[in-house]
Design an enzyme around this catalytic site. Structure first.
Site, PDB file in Angstrom:
ATOM      1  CB  SER A 115     -54.799  28.247  -4.529  1.00 36.71           C
ATOM      2  OG  SER A 115     -55.836  27.293  -4.620  1.00 36.71           O
ATOM      3  CB  CYS A 139     -42.943  16.641  -8.057  1.00 37.41           C
ATOM      4  SG  CYS A 139     -44.133  17.778  -7.330  1.00 37.41           S
TER       5      CYS A 139
END
Length: 586
Positions: free
Chosen positions: A318, A505
């Protein structure tokens, strides 16, 4: 099952279990420094020595298989003395600067010295001395503090499949370093920081930017804003005694205000914005025949990995910037215009769980039209905790506060960006409704959640002939498997999410370290539960229902994926090759 006794206590364990693991089964902890279950079982540190009846000499429990009728003793005079001698030998070649070391009171070597009752080091002689490697904007290497446990090597090779760290030379001259003893900046390190997470000492740490941020906060000519990533709110509390996974969003915002930031924003706003742009990009590729599968682009360690090792597949990414870079770009344009401040007088500080984002913010591709970087400083969760402590703030006593608007308003879909599968789930919540025109009933897409190495799902889009096939990978060794499948033409997916760090994360290279590296998966699960709890607690849980994002498009950006959106929110990538610079030969 194998039956044995440890310190007179009977224990029954499956065949193949080590003595170290058998001891854990009866609540007995044998000390280790190098050991990581399933990754680094090499008996290098010699601190897990035990005595076994009928065996000559002491044995390393981490590599000794339990056997039927074995009698193990973990606390004999010989065992205690051998452990002390081995630890003293390690300490004799280690800097004695504990009081000024970044790992003071969080160092496993220091903790073991206390537990084993070390009060003097009886050995002296030549001491290794190596220069600091400060070449990277993300990671600092201090080889003088390396104890050769090889944990970083195991993670870099086996979990991340990058393999830029390895032991070189022999004997006293052995050092763990990039090949040919190059700097980290000279090799294809992706700067994920997973080596930092497992290092037991101060040999690996993030590059510290706290003083630069304090200086910016003290400059009256600067308007300093801060943004916090989704994963920070379920981990920061650990630095102040909270249980892992505890949501401390309100106290975190309050602490940031007390530190002096002029505005406190939430990267989650830009995560919602990412979904608008990314879902639109995916739909465009599906309808126009663009490059598929499309792969997410919000993990900078992952981006650096594909740039180095799979540059031929860059078209699959992307083009969206990562969320914090998007918010930085908006802060120096949309927000600057709204408050009447020049972009050059705005300082953007990102609090991130990630060391690779320190590198990301320096990328020339992420400089705006005014010649200004989108983001000026990146601090890890650990760095923020240090700033709060330096400021004398009692974190537990702080009141709960809220993010500023408009760049602080977000949905539950944005919160789950912090866990592996979260970006995919958030994107599907939106893509499903945009493409089908129908309301998604059960928005909790559990097929893409959890710690399975590679997760797959198929989502039928009502009113169309499309069954959206997706995959999620976390950890770069798993990403490599998907990329090899794409190269071979065997990846039958439309959309792939990849996070560089295992678990996403929540256990990025800048997060609080675990007390025991062998409990890492439990730590991931606790933080993950906190992430999904935060999602459930929010009144709006779909990115395309964020009214602040709608207003941003109506008043400033124009069309989704339009010219202005592309200018501010999208980027391009760089084919780097395996060796970014010429490596000096040894």
């Amino acid at each position: 099952m194998i039956n044995l006794t440890i310190d007179g206590q009977p224990v029954s364990v499956p065949r193949g279990t080590t003595v170290l693991e058998a001891a854990k089964a009866i609540g007995l902890r044998i000390p280790t420094l190098c050991y990581m279950q399933g990754l680094n079982e090499i008996g290098a540190c010699r601190l897990c020595l035990v005595e076994v009846k009928g065996m000559r000499g002491l044995q390393a429990a981490c590599v000794l298989a339990a056997s039927e009728g074995m009698e193990v003793y973990t606390n004999t005079p010989a065992v205690r003395e051998a452990r002390r001698i081995n630890l003293e030998l390690i300490l004799s070649n280690h800097p004695q600067d504990c009081l000024v070391c970044e790992r003071n009171r969080q160092c496993e070597l220091q903790t073991l010295a206390e537990e084993l009752g070390i009060r003097e080091v009886r050995f002296s002689g030549e001491v290794s001395a190596y220069p600091l490697d400060c070449s990277s904007p993300s990671i600092v290497r201090d080889p003088s503090k390396c104890i050769l446990c090889r944990r970083c090597v195991a993670v870099c090779h086996q979990v991340q499949s990058v393999g830029v760290l390895a032991p070189t030379a022999r004997g006293f001259d052995t050092i763990v370093a990039p090949e040919a003893e190059s700097s980290l900046n000279d090799v294809a390190c992706v700067l994920c920081g997973q080596c930092i997470m497992v290092c037991p000492t101060g040999a690996l740490r993030e590059a510290d930017n706290t003083e630069a941020v304090f200086a910016a906060l003290s400059d009256p000519s600067k308007h300093v804003i801060v943004q916090t990533a989704p994963a920070i709110r379920v981990a920061l509390g650990e630095e102040f005694g909270y249980e892992p996974g505890t949501i401390v969003t309100g106290k975190m915002v309050s602490a940031l205000r007390r530190l002096g930031f002029d505005a406190v924003f939430d990267t989650d706003f830009a995560a919602d914005l990412t979904i608008w742009e990314e879902a639109n990009e995916l739909v465009g590729r599906l309808q126009a025949g663009g490059t598929l599968p499309m792969i997410t682009s919000c993990s900078p360690g992952w981006i650096k990995f594909i740039e180095h090792y799979y540059p031929d597949l860059l078209d699959h990414l992307s083009t969206c910037k990562s969320p914090h870079q998007m918010l930085g770009a908006l802060a120096k344009s949309y927000y600057a215009e709204a408050i009447g401040v020049k972009p050059e007088d705005i300082v953007v500080v990102s609090i991130m769980p990630c060391t690779a984002k320190k590198f990301e913010r320096t990328r020339p591709e992420l400089v705006g039209e005014h010649g200004l970087a989108d983001v000026d400083f990146v601090l890890t969760t650990r760095e923020l905790a240090r700033m709060i402590k330096q400021a004398g703030l009692d974190f537990g006593q702080l009141p709960d506060d809220s993010f500023d608007s408009p760049l602080g308003l977000s949905t539950g879909a944005a919160v789950i960006f912090g866990a592996t599968g979260g970006v995919m789930e958030a994107a599907l919540r939106t893509a499903y409704e945009w493409v089908s025109g129908e309301t998604l009933g059960d928005i909790e897409l559990t097929a893409v959640r959890g710690l399975e190495n590679i997760k797959e799902a198929a989502v039928e889009l009502p009113g169309t002939d499309i069954t959206l096939r997706v995959a999620v990978a976390h950890g770069l060794a798993n990403a490599r498997k998907l990329l090899e499948a794409i190269r071979a033409g065997e990846a039958d997916y439309h959309f792939i999410e990849i996070m560089a760090c295992p678990g996403g994360c929540i256990t990025g290279g800048g997060q609080p370290r675990p007390q025991d590296v062998n409990d890492m998966n439990e730590l991931r699960l606790k933080r993950m539960r906190g992430i999904y709890q935060a999602d459930k607690a929010l009144p709006i849980r779909k990115s395309h229902e964020n009214e602040a994002v709608k207003e941003l498009y109506e008043k400033y950006l124009g069309d989704i994926g339009g010219e202005k959106a592309h200018q501010l929110l999208h980027t391009h990538y760089t084919a780097r090759g395996k060796y970014p610079r010429q490596i000096k030969q040894s």
